[in-house]
Design a protein around this motif. Sequence first.
Motif, mmCIF file in Angstrom:
data_model
loop_
_atom_site.group_PDB
_atom_site.id
_atom_site.type_symbol
_atom_site.label_atom_id
_atom_site.label_comp_id
_atom_site.label_asym_id
_atom_site.label_seq_id
_atom_site.Cartn_x
_atom_site.Cartn_y
_atom_site.Cartn_z
ATOM 1 N N ARG A 183 0.854 -1.184 0.000
ATOM 2 C CA ARG A 183 0.000 0.000 0.000
ATOM 3 C C ARG A 183 0.893 1.238 0.000
ATOM 4 N N MET A 184 0.316 2.370 -0.425
ATOM 5 C CA MET A 184 1.070 3.612 -0.410
ATOM 6 C C MET A 184 0.993 4.204 1.001
ATOM 7 N N ASP A 185 2.121 4.462 1.580
ATOM 8 C CA ASP A 185 2.159 5.009 2.944
ATOM 9 C C ASP A 185 2.288 6.535 2.877
ATOM 10 N N MET A 186 1.138 7.231 3.027
ATOM 11 C CA MET A 186 1.132 8.686 2.844
ATOM 12 C C MET A 186 2.011 9.412 3.877
ATOM 13 N N THR A 187 2.334 8.747 5.000
ATOM 14 C CA THR A 187 3.199 9.405 5.994
ATOM 15 C C THR A 187 4.628 9.557 5.474
ATOM 16 N N THR A 188 4.955 8.850 4.377
ATOM 17 C CA THR A 188 6.316 8.960 3.828
ATOM 18 C C THR A 188 6.393 10.054 2.768
ATOM 19 N N LEU A 189 5.268 10.745 2.524
ATOM 20 C CA LEU A 189 5.243 11.742 1.452
ATOM 21 C C LEU A 189 6.335 12.798 1.636
ATOM 22 N N GLN A 190 7.109 12.933 0.596
ATOM 23 C CA GLN A 190 8.166 13.952 0.624
ATOM 24 C C GLN A 190 8.106 14.745 -0.669
#
Length: 151
Positions: free
Chosen positions: A125-132
């Motif tokens: 899944r895409m982990d939005m907390t890693t968004l940079q």
Amino acid sequence: MDNLIICARCGSDACYVDEVNQDIKTYFCYGCGFQTNSLMKEGDVFFERQLEILPELYKDLLNKDDDGHIWMPSTVNIPTQGMIFANGSSLSDWGWAAVKAVPVLEEEKEKYPILGKEGQYYEWRMDMTTLQMFPERDFIEALSYIGAIPE
Ligand SMILES: [Zn+2]
């Protein structure tokens, strides 16, 4: 990668050309993160259809080169690694958002069912907390952040 040419949009030497057939070529620039193809021209049905589904920011960022090709920001989506997309509120305030994929844990898999496939679940899944966020010229850094190219 031997099909690298000078990018008609940003001038970097990292534009990857792929010949789909004798009439259609695709261009994907690792320097600026934009892409185009032989059908991305004003008046072309393919282009007009693209226009209808593009997010507003992508429309604002469209850019025509000297040959009439219209370049648009790329969207990268690699289910096991992550995704990259243009993100921002305006032409003067945007960048590349990079998000990493993480494995779906056994205890949370119920939250990620594959639609139409009973009893099957996504493994990533895409982990939005890693968004940079990365500036436009650092598209390649965004690619390496999600592991799509070696660091
Ligand atoms: Zn470029």
